[in-house]
Design a protein around this motif. Structure first.
Motif, PDB file in Angstrom:
ATOM      1  N   PRO A 211      26.793  26.988 -72.047  1.00 23.46           N
ATOM      2  CA  PRO A 211      26.085  26.199 -70.883  1.00 23.46           C
ATOM      3  C   PRO A 211      27.043  26.986 -69.337  1.00 23.46           C
ATOM      4  CG  PRO A 211      27.557  25.405 -71.825  1.00 23.46           C
ATOM      5  CD  PRO A 211      27.935  26.457 -72.354  1.00 23.46           C
ATOM      6  N   ALA A 212      25.955  28.219 -69.289  1.00 24.08           N
ATOM      7  CA  ALA A 212      26.485  28.816 -68.211  1.00 24.08           C
ATOM      8  C   ALA A 212      26.064  28.144 -67.103  1.00 24.08           C
ATOM      9  CB  ALA A 212      26.345  30.393 -68.217  1.00 24.08           C
ATOM     10  N   ARG A 213      24.740  27.368 -66.625  1.00 22.22           N
ATOM     11  CA  ARG A 213      24.274  27.219 -65.500  1.00 22.22           C
ATOM     12  C   ARG A 213      24.629  25.049 -65.033  1.00 22.22           C
ATOM     13  NH1 ARG A 213      18.388  24.373 -65.428  1.00 22.22           N
ATOM     14  NH2 ARG A 213      17.714  25.011 -63.561  1.00 22.22           N
ATOM     15  N   LEU A 214      24.782  25.285 -64.352  1.00 19.88           N
ATOM     16  CA  LEU A 214      25.243  24.301 -63.772  1.00 19.88           C
ATOM     17  C   LEU A 214      24.719  23.647 -61.854  1.00 19.88           C
ATOM     18  CD1 LEU A 214      28.993  24.989 -63.749  1.00 19.88           C
ATOM     19  CD2 LEU A 214      28.400  23.567 -64.976  1.00 19.88           C
ATOM     20  N   ILE A 215      23.974  22.016 -62.297  1.00 19.71           N
ATOM     21  CA  ILE A 215      23.694  21.733 -60.622  1.00 19.71           C
ATOM     22  C   ILE A 215      24.281  21.309 -60.447  1.00 19.71           C
ATOM     23  CG2 ILE A 215      21.316  20.874 -60.221  1.00 19.71           C
ATOM     24  CD1 ILE A 215      20.822  23.192 -61.553  1.00 19.71           C
ATOM     25  N   GLY A 216      24.497  21.387 -59.086  1.00 11.43           N
ATOM     26  CA  GLY A 216      25.538  20.781 -58.457  1.00 11.43           C
ATOM     27  C   GLY A 216      24.861  20.265 -56.633  1.00 11.43           C
ATOM     28  N   SER A 217      26.297  20.043 -56.083  1.00 12.60           N
ATOM     29  CA  SER A 217      25.689  19.318 -54.485  1.00 12.60           C
ATOM     30  C   SER A 217      26.821  20.050 -53.897  1.00 12.60           C
ATOM     31  CB  SER A 217      25.708  18.084 -54.621  1.00 12.60           C
ATOM     32  OG  SER A 217      26.803  17.170 -54.784  1.00 12.60           O
ATOM     33  N   LYS A 218      26.508  20.359 -52.870  1.00 12.61           N
ATOM     34  CA  LYS A 218      26.825  20.618 -51.775  1.00 12.61           C
ATOM     35  C   LYS A 218      27.935  19.576 -50.761  1.00 12.61           C
ATOM     36  CE  LYS A 218      27.443  24.090 -47.807  1.00 12.61           C
ATOM     37  NZ  LYS A 218      27.006  24.223 -46.562  1.00 12.61           N
ATOM     38  N   VAL A 219      29.408  20.111 -51.079  1.00 15.21           N
ATOM     39  CA  VAL A 219      29.987  19.012 -50.324  1.00 15.21           C
ATOM     40  C   VAL A 219      30.328  18.357 -49.357  1.00 15.21           C
ATOM     41  CG1 VAL A 219      33.173  17.754 -49.965  1.00 15.21           C
ATOM     42  CG2 VAL A 219      32.011  19.212 -52.365  1.00 15.21           C
ATOM     43  N   GLY A 220      29.660  17.651 -48.523  1.00 14.66           N
ATOM     44  CA  GLY A 220      29.745  17.462 -46.997  1.00 14.66           C
ATOM     45  C   GLY A 220      27.376  17.244 -46.971  1.00 14.66           C
ATOM     46  N   THR A 221      27.198  17.619 -47.102  1.00 11.90           N
ATOM     47  CA  THR A 221      25.727  17.643 -47.455  1.00 11.90           C
ATOM     48  C   THR A 221      24.705  16.972 -47.911  1.00 11.90           C
ATOM     49  OG1 THR A 221      24.668  20.277 -48.039  1.00 11.90           O
ATOM     50  CG2 THR A 221      26.070  19.835 -45.737  1.00 11.90           C
ATOM     51  N   GLU A 222      25.429  16.735 -49.886  1.00  7.34           N
ATOM     52  CA  GLU A 222      24.922  16.584 -49.928  1.00  7.34           C
ATOM     53  C   GLU A 222      23.369  17.569 -50.794  1.00  7.34           C
ATOM     54  OE1 GLU A 222      26.643  14.041 -52.484  1.00  7.34           O
ATOM     55  OE2 GLU A 222      27.314  14.701 -51.015  1.00  7.34           O
ATOM     56  N   ALA A 223      23.249  18.934 -50.427  1.00  4.93           N
ATOM     57  CA  ALA A 223      22.135  19.811 -51.079  1.00  4.93           C
ATOM     58  C   ALA A 223      22.698  20.218 -52.460  1.00  4.93           C
ATOM     59  CB  ALA A 223      22.146  21.052 -49.668  1.00  4.93           C
TER      60      ALA A 223
ATOM     61  N   THR B 119      22.721  33.094 -82.230  1.00  5.85           N
ATOM     62  CA  THR B 119      22.309  34.023 -83.579  1.00  5.85           C
ATOM     63  C   THR B 119      23.814  33.175 -84.125  1.00  5.85           C
ATOM     64  OG1 THR B 119      24.743  34.626 -83.352  1.00  5.85           O
ATOM     65  CG2 THR B 119      22.388  36.106 -82.714  1.00  5.85           C
ATOM     66  N   VAL B 120      22.768  32.382 -85.538  1.00  5.89           N
ATOM     67  CA  VAL B 120      23.550  31.798 -86.298  1.00  5.89           C
ATOM     68  C   VAL B 120      25.126  32.814 -86.644  1.00  5.89           C
ATOM     69  CG1 VAL B 120      21.881  30.980 -87.753  1.00  5.89           C
ATOM     70  CG2 VAL B 120      22.907  33.325 -88.048  1.00  5.89           C
ATOM     71  N   TYR B 121      25.412  33.573 -86.875  1.00  3.86           N
ATOM     72  CA  TYR B 121      26.737  33.941 -86.515  1.00  3.86           C
ATOM     73  C   TYR B 121      28.000  34.471 -84.897  1.00  3.86           C
ATOM     74  CZ  TYR B 121      23.850  37.776 -85.470  1.00  3.86           C
ATOM     75  OH  TYR B 121      22.479  39.134 -84.857  1.00  3.86           O
ATOM     76  N   ALA B 122      27.030  33.301 -84.408  1.00  2.00           N
ATOM     77  CA  ALA B 122      27.902  33.126 -82.833  1.00  2.00           C
ATOM     78  C   ALA B 122      28.969  32.697 -82.808  1.00  2.00           C
ATOM     79  CB  ALA B 122      26.808  32.823 -81.851  1.00  2.00           C
ATOM     80  N   VAL B 123      29.652  32.871 -82.341  1.00  3.86           N
ATOM     81  CA  VAL B 123      31.629  32.475 -82.738  1.00  3.86           C
ATOM     82  C   VAL B 123      32.290  32.488 -81.314  1.00  3.86           C
ATOM     83  CG1 VAL B 123      33.943  33.719 -83.450  1.00  3.86           C
ATOM     84  CG2 VAL B 123      31.829  33.849 -84.721  1.00  3.86           C
ATOM     85  N   HIS B 124      32.087  34.097 -80.091  1.00  2.00           N
ATOM     86  CA  HIS B 124      33.033  34.252 -79.166  1.00  2.00           C
ATOM     87  C   HIS B 124      32.658  33.852 -78.008  1.00  2.00           C
ATOM     88  CE1 HIS B 124      35.884  36.200 -81.675  1.00  2.00           C
ATOM     89  NE2 HIS B 124      35.071  37.214 -82.125  1.00  2.00           N
ATOM     90  N   GLU B 125      32.851  32.517 -77.559  1.00  2.00           N
ATOM     91  CA  GLU B 125      32.103  32.394 -76.293  1.00  2.00           C
ATOM     92  C   GLU B 125      31.974  33.141 -74.941  1.00  2.00           C
ATOM     93  OE1 GLU B 125      33.554  28.442 -75.684  1.00  2.00           O
ATOM     94  OE2 GLU B 125      31.856  27.566 -77.548  1.00  2.00           O
ATOM     95  N   GLY B 126      31.042  33.755 -74.234  1.00  2.00           N
ATOM     96  CA  GLY B 126      31.571  34.527 -73.233  1.00  2.00           C
ATOM     97  C   GLY B 126      30.154  35.040 -72.058  1.00  2.00           C
ATOM     98  N   SER B 127      28.718  34.305 -73.071  1.00  2.00           N
ATOM     99  CA  SER B 127      27.654  34.977 -72.901  1.00  2.00           C
ATOM    100  C   SER B 127      26.210  34.076 -71.702  1.00  2.00           C
ATOM    101  CB  SER B 127      26.648  35.458 -73.788  1.00  2.00           C
ATOM    102  OG  SER B 127      26.880  37.104 -74.793  1.00  2.00           O
ATOM    103  N   ALA B 128      25.749  34.936 -71.184  1.00  2.00           N
ATOM    104  CA  ALA B 128      24.606  34.183 -70.123  1.00  2.00           C
ATOM    105  C   ALA B 128      23.306  33.934 -70.657  1.00  2.00           C
ATOM    106  CB  ALA B 128      25.324  34.665 -68.802  1.00  2.00           C
TER     107      ALA B 128
END
Length: 341
Positions: free
Chosen positions: A65-77, A166-175
């Motif tokens: 789950p490589a997509r992160l939504i956050g806010s810039k510290v100081g401006t909250e943008a 995939t049903v055979y996905a094992v090694h985490e690391g893909s976007a």
């Protein structure tokens, strides 16, 4: 060779937005690369095209789950961060939007401070190196805060995150997912093995560069993104056994194809090991290992349709794509499949 040579018209409604309930019930277009003949099937009928002694090569990478939504510290943008490549010391190469809010020194907070990223520097193509700080286990925090980074042509988040693996996905690391493998079920894989087909698992972590458009008019001017791959000794032995016998090597997806072609020596033998590949396969390329390919239908003018054209010939591939449009096949990541053999 020009990128426009790989353009085709695609009605927007043929872009699949959701996976089918039954993975193996998608449609399958079979293209005979010698004759150019096309036939239409259901994916589970792939079994009829595999023979005893063949080797089916699958990519067992797992999308994080490589997509992160956050806010810039100081401006909250609002700031969006996509994790691309893991470095050392909790540093990731990332794609940050909007980039102007992510100059070196900027800090971004996710989950009310559960995870904090500091931008260290800007690297090639405007990507950022970001160092993360947190308490606990990074993967667990990412699982809690992150989203699956679906391709830009998918307009909504999935109800079930695992349907983009995939049903055979094992090694985490893909976007991004190796989407040709999404059509397989555990039952179908068992039937394939019962038929005497070896299944070789390789790993290539798919980056978002997969979706990067070709901007150069002359395709040889395009620079491929680099991706990490790994092949264990057991997989190398299975592939080499098929090549030295009467079997064929059938790759599931362009990522499996790029992995084996990157790891092969001049004689087409696979060496176990790991590394980074930037291999760009387009018409004129001579395949060292691959005999057949199971793949999805790719974007116009993409490096993926160029790879497929290298195997079956540009004219035959473009003609097959035209027929797939006429027959109302579903396209792209959650769409139908194609077998080139």
């Amino acid at each position: 060779m020009k990128k426009q040579d790989f353009y085709y018209e695609l009605p927007e409604e043929l872009i699949a937005q959701d996976p089918l309930a039954d993975r193996s019930s998608s449609r399958l277009l079979v293209l005979d690369r010698q004759s150019g003949a096309v036939s239409h099937h259901v994916f589970r009928e792939i079994l009829d095209y595999l023979q005893e002694g063949d080797c089916l090569v699958i990519n067992d990478t797992k999308v994080i789950p490589a997509r992160l939504i956050g806010s810039k510290v100081g401006t909250e943008a609002k700031v969006e961060v996509l994790l691309l490549k893991r470095k050392e010391n909790n540093i990731w190469e990332t794609l940050v939007k909007p980039g102007k809010k992510a100059r070196p020194g900027a800090k971004i907070s996710f989950g009310d401070g559960l995870l904090v990223g500091e931008v260290l520097e800007v690297v090639e193509e405007g990507n950022r190196l970001v160092q993360f700080s947190y308490e606990g286990i990074f993967e667990e925090i990412l699982d809690r805060l992150g989203q699956v980074p679906l391709p830009p042509y998918i307009t909504h988040q999935l109800q079930e995150r695992e349907r983009y693996n995939t049903v055979y996905a094992v090694h985490e690391g893909s976007a991004a997912a190796p989407t040709a493998g999404l059509h397989f079920t555990p039952e179908l894989l068992q039937e394939i093995e019962k038929k005497g087909v070896d299944i070789a698992r390789v790993t290539l972590h798919v980056g978002l560069g997969t979706f990067r458009p070709v901007k150069a008019e002359e395709i040889t001017d395009h620079h491929m993104h680099s991706e990490f791959y790994q092949i264990q000794e057991e997989a190398a032995e299975k592939i080499n056994r098929a090549k030295s016998g009467n079997g064929r090597v059938i790759c599931v997806g362009t990522t499996s194809c790029r992995t084996v072609e990157s790891a092969a020596d001049e004689n087409g033998r696979i060496q176990a090991g790991s590394g980074w590949t930037e291999i760009f396969i387009y018409p004129g390329y001579r395949f060292k290992v691959l005999d057949g390919l199971i793949t999805n239908f790719h974007l116009p003018e993409s490096t993926l349709i160029m790879l497929v054209s290298a195997l079956a010939g540009r004219e035959q591939v473009m003609k097959a794509y035209e027929e797939a449009v006429e027959e109302r096949y579903r396209f792209f990541s959650f769409g139908d499949a194609m077998l080139i053999c």
